[in-house]
Design an enzyme around this catalytic site. Structure first.
Site, PDB file in Angstrom:
ATOM      1  N   HIS A  22       0.850  -1.210   0.023  1.00  0.00           N
ATOM      2  CA  HIS A  22       0.209   0.152   0.141  1.00  0.00           C
ATOM      3  C   HIS A  22       0.760   1.352  -0.018  1.00  0.00           C
ATOM      4  O   HIS A  22       0.534   2.424  -0.605  1.00  0.00           O
ATOM      5  CB  HIS A  22      -0.905   0.126   1.067  1.00  0.00           C
ATOM      6  CG  HIS A  22      -2.167  -0.751   0.790  1.00  0.00           C
ATOM      7  ND1 HIS A  22      -2.083  -2.276   1.084  1.00  0.00           N
ATOM      8  CD2 HIS A  22      -3.478  -0.502   0.461  1.00  0.00           C
ATOM      9  CE1 HIS A  22      -3.345  -2.566   0.608  1.00  0.00           C
ATOM     10  NE2 HIS A  22      -4.081  -1.563   0.244  1.00  0.00           N
ATOM     11  N   TYR A  41      -9.589   8.007   1.871  1.00  0.00           N
ATOM     12  CA  TYR A  41      -9.618   6.489   2.139  1.00  0.00           C
ATOM     13  C   TYR A  41      -8.540   6.095   3.047  1.00  0.00           C
ATOM     14  O   TYR A  41      -7.376   6.472   2.721  1.00  0.00           O
ATOM     15  CB  TYR A  41      -9.531   6.021   0.836  1.00  0.00           C
ATOM     16  CG  TYR A  41      -9.641   4.302   0.490  1.00  0.00           C
ATOM     17  CD1 TYR A  41      -9.893   3.633   1.889  1.00  0.00           C
ATOM     18  CD2 TYR A  41      -9.606   3.749  -0.596  1.00  0.00           C
ATOM     19  CE1 TYR A  41     -10.087   2.191   1.717  1.00  0.00           C
ATOM     20  CE2 TYR A  41      -9.677   2.116  -0.621  1.00  0.00           C
ATOM     21  CZ  TYR A  41     -10.109   1.638   0.343  1.00  0.00           C
ATOM     22  OH  TYR A  41     -10.413   0.074   0.238  1.00  0.00           O
TER      23      TYR A  41
END
Length: 104
Positions: A22, A41
């Site tokens: 990520h 997010y």
């Protein structure tokens, strides 16, 4: 704007790899999510249970429902599947979370 929250589940021993992937999120995936109306997010980890708690905001005109059919999304899910519980097709298993409190 809508807030969407859900839970996902990591497999044991993969937290560092999940974080690394990520941290290096593909630019085309980031653009796809933004273009789909997703913003702000965040994904949180419960280290005791390896549960992931995701919270994102959706623009009113979002196209989030079309993401499972997008080739970039499918490729990301295939890439992440070894690290987490997934459904057939490698889409991460999601458990929706209900909002009980919000303070602006």
């Amino acid at each position: 704007m809508t807030i969407h929250a859900f839970k996902m589940q990591l497999k044991p021993g993969v937290v560092d790899e999940y974080r690394r992937r990520h941290d290096e999120i593909w630019p085309e995936l980031s653009a796809l999510l933004s273009d789909s109306g997703i913003y702000d997010y965040s994904i949180f980890l419960d280290e005791d249970t390896l549960s992931l708690f995701a919270v994102l905001k959706l623009r009113a005109d979002n196209s989030r429902d079309a993401l499972p059919d997008h080739p970039v999304m499918k490729r990301w899910w295939d890439y992440m599947a070894p690290l987490m519980e997934v459904q057939p097709g490698n889409q991460p298993r999601e458990w929706p979370l209900s909002l009980l409190f919000h303070m602006d």
